[in-house]
Design a protein around this motif. Sequence first.
Motif, PDB file in Angstrom:
ATOM      1  N   UNK A  14       0.827  -1.405   0.201  1.00  0.00           N
ATOM      2  CA  UNK A  14      -0.042   0.080  -0.043  1.00  0.00           C
ATOM      3  C   UNK A  14       1.003   1.198  -0.164  1.00  0.00           C
ATOM      4  N   UNK A  15       0.730   2.004  -1.109  1.00  0.00           N
ATOM      5  CA  UNK A  15       1.410   3.153  -1.132  1.00  0.00           C
ATOM      6  C   UNK A  15       0.491   4.356  -1.984  1.00  0.00           C
ATOM      7  N   UNK A  16       0.923   5.487  -1.476  1.00  0.00           N
ATOM      8  CA  UNK A  16       0.292   6.704  -2.047  1.00  0.00           C
ATOM      9  C   UNK A  16       1.094   7.809  -2.199  1.00  0.00           C
ATOM     10  N   UNK A  17       0.518   8.803  -2.769  1.00  0.00           N
ATOM     11  CA  UNK A  17       1.226  10.169  -2.909  1.00  0.00           C
ATOM     12  C   UNK A  17       2.209  10.292  -3.671  1.00  0.00           C
ATOM     13  N   UNK A  18       3.261  11.249  -3.798  1.00  0.00           N
ATOM     14  CA  UNK A  18       4.363  11.558  -4.934  1.00  0.00           C
ATOM     15  C   UNK A  18       5.122  10.302  -5.099  1.00  0.00           C
ATOM     16  N   UNK A  19       5.605   9.632  -3.967  1.00  0.00           N
ATOM     17  CA  UNK A  19       6.404   8.386  -4.611  1.00  0.00           C
ATOM     18  C   UNK A  19       5.571   7.429  -5.532  1.00  0.00           C
ATOM     19  N   UNK A  20       4.519   7.104  -5.213  1.00  0.00           N
ATOM     20  CA  UNK A  20       3.599   6.261  -6.000  1.00  0.00           C
ATOM     21  C   UNK A  20       3.610   6.747  -7.351  1.00  0.00           C
ATOM     22  N   UNK A  21       3.280   8.100  -7.507  1.00  0.00           N
ATOM     23  CA  UNK A  21       3.143   8.684  -8.914  1.00  0.00           C
ATOM     24  C   UNK A  21       4.663   8.661  -9.627  1.00  0.00           C
ATOM     25  N   UNK A  22       5.681   9.002  -8.927  1.00  0.00           N
ATOM     26  CA  UNK A  22       6.892   8.859  -9.592  1.00  0.00           C
ATOM     27  C   UNK A  22       7.220   7.272  -9.871  1.00  0.00           C
ATOM     28  N   UNK A  23       6.825   6.326  -9.148  1.00  0.00           N
ATOM     29  CA  UNK A  23       7.223   4.874  -9.344  1.00  0.00           C
ATOM     30  C   UNK A  23       6.129   4.612 -10.720  1.00  0.00           C
ATOM     31  N   UNK A  24       4.899   4.998 -10.873  1.00  0.00           N
ATOM     32  CA  UNK A  24       4.054   4.550 -11.860  1.00  0.00           C
ATOM     33  C   UNK A  24       4.797   5.020 -13.142  1.00  0.00           C
ATOM     34  N   UNK A  25       5.398   6.393 -13.124  1.00  0.00           N
ATOM     35  CA  UNK A  25       6.055   6.896 -14.229  1.00  0.00           C
ATOM     36  C   UNK A  25       7.372   6.505 -14.735  1.00  0.00           C
ATOM     37  N   UNK A  26       7.943   5.849 -13.596  1.00  0.00           N
ATOM     38  CA  UNK A  26       9.291   5.158 -13.844  1.00  0.00           C
ATOM     39  C   UNK A  26       9.031   3.643 -14.729  1.00  0.00           C
ATOM     40  N   UNK A  27       7.829   3.098 -14.244  1.00  0.00           N
ATOM     41  CA  UNK A  27       7.422   1.713 -14.801  1.00  0.00           C
ATOM     42  C   UNK A  27       6.940   1.755 -16.179  1.00  0.00           C
ATOM     43  N   UNK A  28       6.337   2.905 -16.626  1.00  0.00           N
ATOM     44  CA  UNK A  28       6.065   3.376 -18.100  1.00  0.00           C
ATOM     45  C   UNK A  28       7.133   3.622 -18.699  1.00  0.00           C
ATOM     46  N   UNK A  29       8.142   4.190 -18.153  1.00  0.00           N
ATOM     47  CA  UNK A  29       9.521   4.495 -19.064  1.00  0.00           C
ATOM     48  C   UNK A  29      10.192   3.258 -19.399  1.00  0.00           C
ATOM     49  N   UNK A  30      10.149   2.431 -18.415  1.00  0.00           N
ATOM     50  CA  UNK A  30      10.605   1.064 -18.767  1.00  0.00           C
ATOM     51  C   UNK A  30      10.079   0.322 -19.943  1.00  0.00           C
ATOM     52  N   UNK A  31       8.898   0.297 -20.113  1.00  0.00           N
ATOM     53  CA  UNK A  31       8.213  -0.306 -20.966  1.00  0.00           C
ATOM     54  C   UNK A  31       8.471   0.616 -22.347  1.00  0.00           C
ATOM     55  N   UNK A  32       8.339   1.949 -22.345  1.00  0.00           N
ATOM     56  CA  UNK A  32       8.718   2.604 -23.561  1.00  0.00           C
ATOM     57  C   UNK A  32       9.997   2.558 -23.924  1.00  0.00           C
ATOM     58  N   UNK A  33      10.998   2.173 -23.206  1.00  0.00           N
ATOM     59  CA  UNK A  33      12.398   1.761 -23.503  1.00  0.00           C
ATOM     60  C   UNK A  33      12.563   0.464 -24.477  1.00  0.00           C
ATOM     61  N   UNK A  34      11.528  -0.344 -24.072  1.00  0.00           N
ATOM     62  CA  UNK A  34      11.465  -1.922 -24.843  1.00  0.00           C
ATOM     63  C   UNK A  34      11.191  -1.777 -26.015  1.00  0.00           C
ATOM     64  N   UNK A  35      10.266  -0.618 -26.466  1.00  0.00           N
ATOM     65  CA  UNK A  35       9.933  -0.388 -27.916  1.00  0.00           C
ATOM     66  C   UNK A  35      10.183   0.468 -28.277  1.00  0.00           C
ATOM     67  N   UNK A  36      10.937   1.466 -27.890  1.00  0.00           N
ATOM     68  CA  UNK A  36      11.438   2.406 -28.659  1.00  0.00           C
ATOM     69  C   UNK A  36      12.463   2.360 -29.907  1.00  0.00           C
ATOM     70  N   UNK A  37      13.125   1.293 -29.633  1.00  0.00           N
ATOM     71  CA  UNK A  37      14.176   0.960 -31.006  1.00  0.00           C
ATOM     72  C   UNK A  37      13.494   0.331 -31.941  1.00  0.00           C
ATOM     73  N   UNK A  38      12.171   0.183 -31.940  1.00  0.00           N
ATOM     74  CA  UNK A  38      11.310  -0.418 -33.182  1.00  0.00           C
ATOM     75  C   UNK A  38      10.778   0.800 -33.976  1.00  0.00           C
ATOM     76  N   UNK A  39      11.029   1.826 -33.550  1.00  0.00           N
ATOM     77  CA  UNK A  39      10.246   2.754 -34.424  1.00  0.00           C
ATOM     78  C   UNK A  39      10.942   3.291 -35.271  1.00  0.00           C
ATOM     79  N   UNK A  40      10.132   3.572 -36.529  1.00  0.00           N
ATOM     80  CA  UNK A  40      10.895   4.123 -37.881  1.00  0.00           C
ATOM     81  C   UNK A  40      11.195   3.144 -38.791  1.00  0.00           C
ATOM     82  N   UNK A  41      11.925   3.647 -40.018  1.00  0.00           N
ATOM     83  CA  UNK A  41      12.410   2.711 -41.101  1.00  0.00           C
ATOM     84  C   UNK A  41      13.348   2.273 -40.680  1.00  0.00           C
TER      85      UNK A  41
END
Length: 413
Positions: A14-41
């Motif tokens: 159970x967590x809430x507030x600013x630390x949890x928001x930062x944790x959510x953003x960091x998790x999304x960043x990891x997913x984005x980094x996994x697919x970033x190199x597939x973009x474009x020709x």
Amino acid sequence: MQPQILLLKEGTDQSQGKPQLISNINACQLVVDAVRTTLGPRGMDKLIVDHNGKAVISNDGATIMKLLDIVHPAAKTLVDIAKSQDAEVGDGTTSVVILAGELLKRLKPFIEEGVHPRILVRAVRTAAKLAVDKVSELAVKIDNKSPEEQRELLRKCAATAMSSKLIHQQKEHFSKMVVDAVLSLDAPLLPLHMIGIKKVSGGALEDSFLVAGVAFKKTFSYAGFEMQPKSYQNCSIALLNIELELKAERDNAEVRVDNVKEYQKVVDAEWQILYEKLAALHASGANVVLSKLPIGDVATQYFADRDMFCAGRVPEEDMRRTQRACGGAVLTSVRDLGAGALGHCKDFTERQVGGERYNIFTGCPAGKTCTLVLRGGAEQFLEETERSLHDAIMIVRRTIKNDAVVAGESPLQ
């Protein structure tokens, strides 16, 4: 006042507030980094091995996102937006994930400084409205163009969707096929299920071709199949959900007899029932008999003697597409087998495609349909080609339904 006691399952985090928001953003960043190199020709493909050991090679964002075993609940929202983009537009699945990730990355410093999320959401909504207005301003209308100009524009849209795919070197060949396929469908719905895609290993990508009708692989056949005709002009088609073979009744029922004559009557009745069905099919005038259930060797020989073609165990999807394209109905009994229950097409042929035999129906009057027959090497290669064509088909459908196109700058320029 009694203190409130909250009972949660053991191990609950159970967590809430600013630390949890930062944790959510960091998790999304990891997913984005996994697919970033597939973009474009110049994007790279990903090799993903699932828990069953199956390997998938793809640079399609939605496919990669589905295959990634993501546990974090916030990061799962990125999977959902990729799926939504794939269902609604078809192409741009990687782009929406990266765009969402970049927005979160830009908002992260404001969260760290203590800005309330509602203020940030309001700002993002304002930015989204400004972006949509700008896109509408840049859009090129395609309503007033001639059919030739519209076809060329659609071909360019299909080629653009393929420019970052595995088949980008053959995009000229495939873009024409995709446009012809989509334009052959019934407007304005342009039903996607009326485009069949079949994969045949072997040959080059350029050997892929479009069938203006229904095509499916020859099903399992019994003795006598070789004697049946392999092509017809203006043929009638009977579509069945009936088993045309003798079954050992001891598996289905118990019959008690006290002499051989009684047993012979049971056997004769089984044969008589089968022959009545076959005679009704022949009397209907059908040249081609398709059934979802098996057609046995007796029936196959019977049809061969009467210059009729038959195929049993036809997959549900192919049967439905044949019905919509050629007319008629899928029958569960031959009692009402009249002329109105039969489908029709101008040409039927069975031909060799690579190492497979294919049954091909063209000149179908009832519904507009087509089949893309893809050729190529490895199985993963063919699957990725299918995913690439799906994206291009969706883009062309979207362009026909919407009357505006926004051009983008080529990354190679």
